[in-house]
Design an enzyme around this catalytic site. Structure first.
Site, mmCIF file in Angstrom:
data_model
loop_
_atom_site.group_PDB
_atom_site.id
_atom_site.type_symbol
_atom_site.label_atom_id
_atom_site.label_comp_id
_atom_site.label_asym_id
_atom_site.label_seq_id
_atom_site.Cartn_x
_atom_site.Cartn_y
_atom_site.Cartn_z
ATOM 1 N N TRP A 1 0.997 2.140 6.144
ATOM 2 C CA TRP A 1 0.252 0.876 6.663
ATOM 3 C C TRP A 1 0.819 -0.155 6.520
ATOM 4 C CZ3 TRP A 1 -3.729 3.777 4.073
ATOM 5 C CH2 TRP A 1 -4.067 5.264 4.116
ATOM 6 N N ILE A 2 1.811 0.077 6.669
ATOM 7 C CA ILE A 2 3.092 -1.330 6.510
ATOM 8 C C ILE A 2 2.856 -2.051 8.242
ATOM 9 C CG2 ILE A 2 4.509 -2.057 5.766
ATOM 10 C CD1 ILE A 2 3.213 -1.578 3.626
ATOM 11 N N GLN B 1 -35.209 -12.730 26.459
ATOM 12 C CA GLN B 1 -35.836 -13.582 24.994
ATOM 13 C C GLN B 1 -34.470 -12.478 24.616
ATOM 14 O OE1 GLN B 1 -38.887 -13.987 23.050
ATOM 15 N NE2 GLN B 1 -38.590 -16.219 23.321
ATOM 16 N N ARG C 1 -24.811 -12.999 34.906
ATOM 17 C CA ARG C 1 -25.619 -11.313 35.289
ATOM 18 C C ARG C 1 -26.507 -11.633 35.987
ATOM 19 N NH1 ARG C 1 -23.680 -6.973 37.160
ATOM 20 N NH2 ARG C 1 -25.398 -4.799 36.352
ATOM 21 N N ASP D 1 -3.707 -14.911 -2.297
ATOM 22 C CA ASP D 1 -4.903 -15.733 -2.723
ATOM 23 C C ASP D 1 -5.121 -17.263 -1.382
ATOM 24 O OD1 ASP D 1 -6.254 -15.001 -4.785
ATOM 25 O OD2 ASP D 1 -5.130 -16.282 -5.801
ATOM 26 N N THR E 1 1.136 -1.133 0.088
ATOM 27 C CA THR E 1 0.515 0.230 -0.108
ATOM 28 C C THR E 1 0.653 1.178 -0.120
ATOM 29 O OG1 THR E 1 -1.877 -1.177 1.426
ATOM 30 C CG2 THR E 1 -1.880 1.217 1.006
ATOM 31 N N GLN F 1 -22.393 -5.197 23.890
ATOM 32 C CA GLN F 1 -23.490 -4.855 24.465
ATOM 33 C C GLN F 1 -24.805 -5.580 25.935
ATOM 34 O OE1 GLN F 1 -25.216 -2.416 23.323
ATOM 35 N NE2 GLN F 1 -27.026 -1.931 24.139
ATOM 36 N N GLU G 1 -6.337 -6.438 2.722
ATOM 37 C CA GLU G 1 -6.313 -7.429 2.619
ATOM 38 C C GLU G 1 -7.659 -7.689 1.208
ATOM 39 O OE1 GLU G 1 -4.521 -11.446 3.339
ATOM 40 O OE2 GLU G 1 -2.984 -9.860 5.466
ATOM 41 N N PRO H 1 0.430 6.350 -0.177
ATOM 42 C CA PRO H 1 -0.176 7.233 0.187
ATOM 43 C C PRO H 1 -1.433 7.096 -1.001
ATOM 44 C CG PRO H 1 1.570 7.456 0.817
ATOM 45 C CD PRO H 1 1.215 6.647 0.048
HETATM 46 C C1 LIG Z 1 -4.157 -2.427 10.264
HETATM 47 C C2 LIG Z 1 -3.926 -2.364 9.221
HETATM 48 C C3 LIG Z 1 -2.630 -2.955 8.717
HETATM 49 C C4 LIG Z 1 -2.579 -2.760 7.091
HETATM 50 N N1 LIG Z 1 -1.782 -3.709 6.792
HETATM 51 C C5 LIG Z 1 -1.048 -3.833 5.327
HETATM 52 C C6 LIG Z 1 -0.194 -4.443 5.150
HETATM 53 O O1 LIG Z 1 0.662 -4.942 5.985
HETATM 54 N N2 LIG Z 1 0.692 -4.058 4.363
HETATM 55 C C7 LIG Z 1 0.358 -3.366 3.619
HETATM 56 O O2 LIG Z 1 0.368 -3.602 1.967
HETATM 57 N N3 LIG Z 1 -0.763 -2.672 3.248
HETATM 58 C C8 LIG Z 1 -1.197 -2.683 4.196
HETATM 59 N N4 LIG Z 1 -3.155 -2.295 5.342
HETATM 60 C C9 LIG Z 1 -3.214 -1.233 4.118
HETATM 61 C C10 LIG Z 1 -4.614 -2.113 3.216
HETATM 62 O O3 LIG Z 1 -4.277 -2.159 2.197
HETATM 63 C C11 LIG Z 1 -4.906 -0.138 3.111
HETATM 64 O O4 LIG Z 1 -5.513 -0.031 3.587
HETATM 65 C C12 LIG Z 1 -6.068 -1.562 2.054
HETATM 66 O O5 LIG Z 1 -6.273 -1.269 0.266
HETATM 67 C C13 LIG Z 1 -7.712 -0.397 1.646
HETATM 68 O O6 LIG Z 1 -6.556 0.959 0.905
HETATM 69 P P1 LIG Z 1 -7.218 2.712 1.510
HETATM 70 O O7 LIG Z 1 -7.267 2.146 2.853
HETATM 71 O O8 LIG Z 1 -6.450 3.491 0.830
HETATM 72 O O9 LIG Z 1 -8.696 2.307 1.197
HETATM 73 P P2 LIG Z 1 -8.712 3.062 -0.228
HETATM 74 O O10 LIG Z 1 -8.996 1.947 -1.895
HETATM 75 O O11 LIG Z 1 -9.013 4.428 -0.591
HETATM 76 O O12 LIG Z 1 -10.778 3.380 -0.544
HETATM 77 C C14 LIG Z 1 -11.782 3.831 0.457
HETATM 78 C C15 LIG Z 1 -12.985 3.449 0.340
HETATM 79 O O13 LIG Z 1 -13.340 2.820 -0.796
HETATM 80 C C16 LIG Z 1 -14.031 1.871 -1.220
HETATM 81 N N5 LIG Z 1 -13.700 1.135 -2.736
HETATM 82 C C17 LIG Z 1 -12.095 1.034 -2.718
HETATM 83 N N6 LIG Z 1 -12.252 0.995 -4.642
HETATM 84 C C18 LIG Z 1 -13.816 0.177 -4.840
HETATM 85 C C19 LIG Z 1 -14.046 -0.107 -5.997
HETATM 86 N N7 LIG Z 1 -13.573 -0.205 -6.435
HETATM 87 N N8 LIG Z 1 -15.845 -0.781 -5.368
HETATM 88 C C20 LIG Z 1 -16.241 -0.267 -4.321
HETATM 89 N N9 LIG Z 1 -15.736 0.643 -3.076
HETATM 90 C C21 LIG Z 1 -14.340 0.548 -3.201
HETATM 91 C C22 LIG Z 1 -12.845 0.416 -0.433
HETATM 92 O O14 LIG Z 1 -13.520 -0.396 -0.446
HETATM 93 C C23 LIG Z 1 -13.164 1.773 1.208
HETATM 94 O O15 LIG Z 1 -13.933 1.841 1.699
HETATM 95 C C24 LIG Z 1 -3.281 -1.855 6.210
HETATM 96 C C25 LIG Z 1 -4.641 -1.892 6.853
HETATM 97 C C26 LIG Z 1 -4.404 -1.463 8.028
HETATM 98 C C27 LIG Z 1 -5.770 -0.663 9.128
#
Ligand SMILES: Cc1cc2nc3c(=O)[nH]c(=O)nc-3n(C[C@H](O)[C@H](O)[C@H](O)COP(=O)(O)OP(=O)(O)OC[C@H]3O[C@@H](n4cnc5c(N)ncnc54)[C@H](O)[C@@H]3O)c2cc1C
Length: 391
Positions: free
Chosen positions: A163-164, A283, A272, A244, A133, A341, A368, A135
């Site tokens: 975010w690695i 229920q 509780r 995969d 990933t 909850q 992922e 920015p």
């Molecule tokens: C705790 C954590 C650990 C992580 N660890 C790693 C790591 O070890 N290595 C690594 O490389 N990355 C890592 N990441 C990064 C992660 O892979 C990305 O956050 C993820 O790929 C989403 O990218 P983004 O956050 O930039 O969101 P964006 O891609 O900008 O997405 C923003 C929103 O738009 C939506 N969106 C995007 N494209 C579409 C589409 N085609 N259709 C519909 N909706 C869409 C997304 O679902 C999301 O809701 C980590 C993230 C977190 C939170």
């Protein structure tokens, strides 16, 4: 185990059931106390060593057949991740990240590099990370822009990763960089980059996820030709080959958390008292937990089926893995929320296991492949021809 519990696991064989229970017990009795002594947001090397000493990392890295495939099956990987998550999410994450970061090396690294590093990763001495990933490139991997420019026989990497997980403390990174402009996902190459490479720096980030995570800056970091993972411009295949194998198991991580939350809610509802009777006799509470239990079970079966499909050689497993990850990560969020909850205020106290799970369960719906991306994959399977006709 109760008869009901045995029936829920009836699709697993005896060895698989034993692996799951052994791992869950190890997580609760040995790994959780170790993790509690570690520092949140930092790589916990003693936890990694314990994972190694108990033979779990070895399972991930003992190779079979052509030496490029871990001996552990995708289903066993799911059972280990579920078991660990039930008792200790920090151990689960540490285990999974060793696999995710090392799988590109295992799949596509030159034999000398594999021989040099694999034993250290398996011993819990070298910490691995998977750096995809950026920015400006998350879900849209084809937009990656970290550059790899030729320099003699090797390459120089310049740009940023964000975010690695395990950054910036990892001992090596599987890094995906752009080697060909304008070629989208077909212009990416995977590189093996040791954490102490000249020009590589980083900083930790504080995220709503208790494991270590950070940003990396590459300032003309030199990589030798032997550090290439696979072919030039073949990096997307290496990344997807890794994801995969791991995607169903992200679902298993979520299921482990969901089961831990459900167990805790059931135990609490039993003891509780409110209005003169245990909560379980209300229920509204019993049915909410019943509903969660049913959906967790369905999602768990989907996870195991996706992993079994991978193990039986079915390719691609993209559709079934997407269904599994979507169902499991979404229900896990609901299960943790429902358990909180049922507990009331005490579950929100800092340090309560459910407070910890509440923070931990959110991120798998994003990484992922976010839930929306999984839905997009599933939709593509539903309307394949319509899409071909349009394009
Ligand atoms: C705790 C954590 C650990 C992580 N660890 C790693 C790591 O070890 N290595 C690594 O490389 N990355 C890592 N990441 C990064 C992660 O892979 C990305 O956050 C993820 O790929 C989403 O990218 P983004 O956050 O930039 O969101 P964006 O891609 O900008 O997405 C923003 C929103 O738009 C939506 N969106 C995007 N494209 C579409 C589409 N085609 N259709 C519909 N909706 C869409 C997304 O679902 C999301 O809701 C980590 C993230 C977190 C939170």
């Amino acid at each position: 185990l109760s008869a009901a519990a045995v029936a829920l696991d009836a699709h697993l064989d005896e060895g698989q059931r034993a692996l799951l229970e052994r791992t869950a017990a190890l997580a609760t009795t040995t790994l959780a106390p170790l993790a509690a002594a570690g520092e949140e947001g930092r790589v916990d090397r003693s936890l990694l060593r314990a994972l190694a000493e108990n033979g779990l990392l070895e399972r991930l890295f003992t190779t079979a057949g052509d030496g490029r495939q871990p001996e552990v099956s995708a289903l066993e990987l799911c059972l280990i991740r579920e078991g660990l998550a039930r008792g200790c999410t920090a151990a689960e994450t540490a285990f999974a990240l060793q696999g995710l970061g090392t799988f590109p090396l295992l799949q596509a690294g030159q034999p000398q590099l594999v021989d040099e590093w694999l034993p250290r990763v398996a011993a819990g001495e070298a910490v691995a990370a998977f750096a995809l990933t950026e920015p400006d490139a998350g879900s849209d991997v084809a937009a990656l822009s970290l550059r790899a420019e030729r320099d003699g026989e090797g390459y120089r990497l310049s740009g940023e990763k964000i975010w690695i997980s395990n950054a910036p403390e990892a001992d090596f990174y599987s890094v995906f960089a752009r080697t060909t402009d304008g070629a989208g996902a077909r212009g990416l190459t995977a590189f093996f980059v040791p954490g102490d490479s000249e020009g590589l720096s980083g900083e930790p980030l504080r995220l709503l996820a208790p494991h270590p995570i950070g940003r990396l800056s590459f300032d003309r970091v030199y990589v030798r030709p032997e550090q290439l993972l696979g072919e030039v411009d073949g990096g997307f295949r290496v990344a997807m080959g890794t994801l995969d194998m791991f995607r169903p198991s992200v679902g298993a991580f979520a299921i482990g958390m969901a089961r831990a939350a459900l167990d805790s809610a059931v135990a609490h509802a039993r003891t509780r008292q409110a209005f003169g009777r245990p909560l379980k006799d209300l229920q509204a509470i019993a049915h909410r937990l019943a509903d969660i239990a049913a959906r967790v079970h369905a999602a768990r079966l989907a996870v195991h089926q996706a992993a079994a499909a991978y193990d039986s050689g079915v390719r691609p497993v993209t559709q079934t893995a997407a269904i599994a990850k979507l169902l499991a990560t979404e229900i896990a969020q609901e299960a943790v929320d429902a358990a909180i909850q049922v507990h009331g205020a005490q579950a929100l106290e800092q340090g309560h296991p459910l407070e910890h799970l509440y923070r931990e369960v959110r991120a798998p719906r994003i990484y992922e492949g976010a839930s929306e991306v999984q839905r997009e994959i599933i939709a593509r399977g539903l309307f394949p021809r319509d899409r071909e006709q349009r394009s």
